[in-house]
Design a protein around this motif. Structure first.
Motif, short mmCIF file in Angstrom:
data_model
loop_
_atom_site.label_atom_id
_atom_site.label_comp_id
_atom_site.label_asym_id
_atom_site.label_seq_id
_atom_site.Cartn_x
_atom_site.Cartn_y
_atom_site.Cartn_z
N ARG A 617 0.86 -1.19 0.00
CA ARG A 617 0.00 0.00 0.00
C ARG A 617 0.89 1.24 0.00
O ARG A 617 1.59 1.53 0.97
CB ARG A 617 -0.91 -0.01 1.21
CG ARG A 617 -1.92 1.13 1.25
CD ARG A 617 -2.92 0.92 2.38
NE ARG A 617 -3.68 2.12 2.67
CZ ARG A 617 -4.75 2.55 2.00
NH1 ARG A 617 -5.20 1.83 0.97
NH2 ARG A 617 -5.38 3.66 2.34
N ASP A 620 0.75 3.90 2.87
CA ASP A 620 1.39 3.51 4.13
C ASP A 620 2.91 3.56 4.02
O ASP A 620 3.60 4.03 4.94
CB ASP A 620 0.96 2.09 4.52
CG ASP A 620 -0.54 1.99 4.82
OD1 ASP A 620 -1.31 2.73 4.19
OD2 ASP A 620 -0.93 1.19 5.68
N SER A 659 1.47 -2.24 5.14
CA SER A 659 0.33 -3.07 4.76
C SER A 659 0.42 -3.43 3.29
O SER A 659 0.78 -2.60 2.46
CB SER A 659 -0.97 -2.32 5.04
OG SER A 659 -2.08 -3.17 4.90
#
Length: 837
Positions: A617, A620, A659
């Motif tokens: 991600r 993140d 993530s």
């Protein structure tokens, strides 16, 4: 035969769409000034033939400004990649001659005596901004044409409009993202345009062009204003306070065109009803324009007006009308869609149409919009006077830096802050003059202050387009209190200065500093970079009459790589750089642990690898990169998952896994296991915790509600499943301050932001639960009753030994959107103290 016909049709379409002319966008019979350069004259191609790069866009805007007395251009700063943040002020030459007077008169409408001001002759202020997501480029490309029209049109209706409007024209909200995407789209373009969505042109590589340099979504930063792009536009917005702000976006290829209002049940309760009514009136002009054009469109679906950190909602809490446009994206030059072939020029023309209809609406509704603007501030002022609450006091206790950063953010929005007039004690918290600030509630930005500080846990709708809570004192982990008296309001702080860093005196034995300052990790890194030995105390102590908390640091004077004088000078520099206070001691003898105790252990310099690439991600990963790189100046190595197998991980102490989704890491399981077993530390965020658990890196027990839909129709499916999402809310956790993961925190509780439904069961040994959600955890935001029941008493942090190394998991994002200062320390503690846990 059908195949041949289809290929012929696609060939023809590709050829036609590559031959677009200016007449496709603008009426060829319209009276334009021939001395104003058309976009093609500078770009070398017609708009829509290629994707404009940001440098080309900048050159054209400067060219327009040089040729037109309707345009003033300014550079308000630079992005992280050093690209200019341009603003064009577009209005009639007569208005330009008195532009400061117009601005002053416009701002006067926000003052208490505004009823005495005649608004009939006042221009309306419109802010038009384009492509805040870099890979949604139709807006920025349409801006080329709209700027040309405004500079060159000699039609009477245009001249009237320029007399009655001041247009703040932001041609590229996200220069770095626009540049990144234009490079991708142009370098992968075919001579014969290929509409097949499987073509490389329509499938960007990670991290894609949506975000800025550090992979932030800039359309979530209007309220936090942490990034340079946001700070420039908030400065412009606050200086002018426009009546309308438009934000041009793109959405899925199979959609059509959206304009606000959005879903009525998802409007923030602080937004006046009249705001939505005026948005709908403006929408009528879009309806007329798109009916005439023949393009499909819709409204009052999909999108909401709840989170004030977006471009289309931030204006709503400032007396303005924010309007979101969403155009189906070609994501390149020509792509198949459910509505037929979708060309880049078609998307540009729709955005241009919305730009025109906005200006037409602004001109027609000028008086009504100015009256609304004036009444908004009049009503906000009356509400503030009527309220029992007169002031808001906040403090960061022993951490002056965090309070300063919060005050700086408030000042960006032109919120007035004052000194605290005397010391007070509220709910067991001490607010002192030296470390506290006061926000008077009777001020112009009353509604905006409410939006920043309010909490909400009851909602009309259980679905959210974005987060449901952002309460800033929780985000910064600040003590705060509302006061019913104005007596505590001291002198206004007109010049906000950073906290002074200092070394109290040259030490003969050791130097000491507590861990509470936000920039402590930056100081540690500075010391390590200069080869200074630092130790951390695992338990509190008292020396020279001063108490030192868990996690306080000690720097011995002797046996360093530099002389005592050089050490003193380095510490002075480090203290100033990080706003830290460093104390001196002539003795190592203390109450509690002495400075030579085994409870003082060496702080080692981490060497950090950050996993990036497909499946990770990017938001993140970018937040972690930004925190370490810009705030603390800690070097990290970004390792793309494609290259992971070729890298010797043993040269790193810590491997951070943001993530991620997919199976990309499965092939690297043995490599990562070896890294940990040989002494490395893995830090896994959010969904990475699931992978680590599944692959036996750490033993976790996840709780799952296992929701079953009973008596839910197909029509109700989206509402049912959406109601179980925790899209972003704030929760209360109790912490064990003696645990190294919590060094630097001052209170026994901490507000945590979470946007996952990952629930880890607590350990039966309480000392293994240094951060644990309380029995009543919800502080602000939406969570379903079922998920709230699961969350109670679970833990967002776990650490376990594996071989010689450690595995740390965090279910929550401690670095959310750069403004969640209050939990940033959890990551840096994991980096510096993992060997002490």
């Amino acid at each position: 035969m059908k195949v041949i016909s289809l290929l012929a049709a696609l060939f023809t379409a590709g050829f036609v769409f590559s031959q677009v002319s200016l007449d496709y966008y603008l009426n060829p019979d319209h009276p334009y000034n021939p001395s104003i350069p058309q976009p093609k004259s500078l770009l070398g191609y017609e708009v829509g033939t290629w994707h404009v790069s940001h440098d080309q866009l900048v050159s054209y805007m400067y060219s327009l400004a040089a040729q037109s007395d309707r345009i003033h251009i300014e550079n308000r700063g630079t992005t992280y990649e050093n690209r200019p943040l341009l603003l064009l002020t577009i209005t009639s030459p007569e208005n330009h001659k008195k532009i400061e007077e117009i601005k002053s008169n416009h701002r006067a409408l926000t003052e208490p005596n505004a009823d005495a001001i005649a608004i009939e002759e006042q221009p309306l202020v419109v802010y038009q901004g384009f492509s805040i997501h870099g890979n949604e480029p139709s807006g920025a490309n349409a801006g080329l044409l709209l700027a040309y029209h405004l500079a060159a049109s000699q039609a009477p209706e245009t001249l009237k409009m320029l007399d009655e409007l001041v247009i703040l024209f932001d041609p590229s909200f996200n220069p770095d993202g626009l540049q990144r995407f234009s490079y991708w789209a142009n370098t992968n373009k075919n001579q014969i345009l290929t509409p097949d969505p499987n073509d490389r042109e329509y499938n960007e590589i990670w991290p894609r062009g949506r975000t800025n340099h550090y992979w932030f979504d800039l359309n979530r930063d209007w309220l936090p204003a942490q990034l340079p792009e946001s700070q420039a536009r908030i400065q412009t917005f606050s200086d002018w306070i426009p009546n309308i702000l438009t934000d041009h976006h793109e959405m899925g290829t199979n959609s059509s065109f959206f304009f606000q209002p959005g879903i009525p049940s998802r409007v923030n309760p602080l937004t006046p009803k009249q705001n939505q009514e005026l948005t709908k009136k403006i929408g009528a002009f879009h309806v007329e324009a798109f009916n005439q054009l023949g393009s499909l469109y819709y409204s009052e679906e999909d999108y909401d007006d709840f989170y004030y950190g977006k471009g289309s909602t931030y204006p709503d809490v400032n007396g303005s009308i924010g309007i979101l446009f969403e155009q189906a994206s070609s994501r390149g030059h020509l792509q198949e869609s459910d509505n037929g072939l979708l060309s880049f020029p078609f998307t540009i023309r729709n955005q241009l149409t919305a730009g025109f209809s906005t200006l037409k609406a602004a001109t027609a509704l000028r008086i009504e919009l100015l009256n609304y603007f004036k009444d908004f501030y009049k009503n906000a002022n009356a509400s503030a006077k009527k309220s029992k609450q007169k002031a808001l006091v906040f403090s960061s206790g022993k951490d002056p830096s965090k309070g300063y950063e919060f005050a700086k953010m408030l000042r960006r929005h032109q919120i007035k802050i004052h000194q605290l007039n005397g010391t007070i004690n509220r709910n067991g918290k001490q607010y002192e003059t030296e470390n506290s600030y006061v926000i008077p509630l009777e001020q112009k930005k009353h509604q905006l202050i409410k939006a920043m500080f309010s909490t909400q846990s009851q909602f009309k709708d259980s679905l959210f387009y974005d987060i449901s809570a952002w309460t800033f004192p929780y985000a910064f982990n600040l003590d705060h209190t509302y006061e019913n008296s104005s007596d505590l309001i001291g002198e206004e702080i007109k010049s906000l200065l950073p906290p002074e860093g200092k070394v109290m005196a040259k030490a003969g034995y050791a130097y000491l500093f507590e861990p509470h300052n936000y920039y402590t990790p930056k100081l540690l890194n500075f010391l390590h970079d200069h080869d200074i030995r630092v130790k951390v105390g695992l338990t509190p102590f008292r020396i020279n009459g001063k108490e030192y908390d868990y996690g306080s640091f000690m720097i011995p004077v002797k046996n360093q790589s530099v002389s005592e004088t050089e050490l003193y000078e380095l510490l002075q520099k480090g203290a100033a750089l990080t706003h830290s206070t460093i104390y001196n001691t002539p003795t190592g003898y203390a109450e509690g642990i002495d400075l030579g105790s085994r409870d003082f252990t060496t702080v080692k310099k981490p060497k950090i690898a950050l996993l990036v690439g497909e499946g990770v991600r990017s938001y993140d990963a970018g937040e972690i990169w930004y925190l370490l790189d810009t705030r603390h100046e800690i070097a990290i190595t970004k390792i793309d998952i494609r290259n992971l197998s070729r890298i010797e991980l043993s040269s790193y102490t810590h491997f951070i896994m943001p993530s991620f989704s997919g199976s990309g890491l499965n092939a690297h399981k043995e490599q990562l296991q070896e890294f940990v077993e040989e002494g490395g530390t893995i830090i896994g965020y959010r969904m990475a915790s699931k992978w680590l658990s599944k692959n036996d890196f750490i033993d976790l027990e996840f709780l799952d509600q296992g929701m079953i839909a009973e008596n839910i129709s197909f029509e109700e499916k989206e509402q049912f499943t959406g109601a179980q999402l925790t899209s972003g809310a704030i929760f209360n956790a109790k912490i064990d301050r003696s645990h190294p993961i919590n060094f630097g925190f001052q209170n026994e509780n901490i507000p945590l932001f979470r946007n996952t439904n990952l629930f880890i069961k607590s350990d039966k040994q309480s000392y293994n639960n240094p951060i644990q959600y309380t029995q009543k955890p919800l502080l602000s935001g939406y969570i379903s009753e079922e998920n709230l029941a699961l969350l109670k008493n679970t833990v967002p942090f776990k650490i376990q030994r594996k071989g010689k190394g450690k595995v740390i998991v965090l279910t929550d994002n401690t670095n959310f959107r750069a403004f969640w200062y209050g939990t940033n320390r959890i990551l840096t503690n994991a980096l510096y103290f993992s060997d002490k846990m």
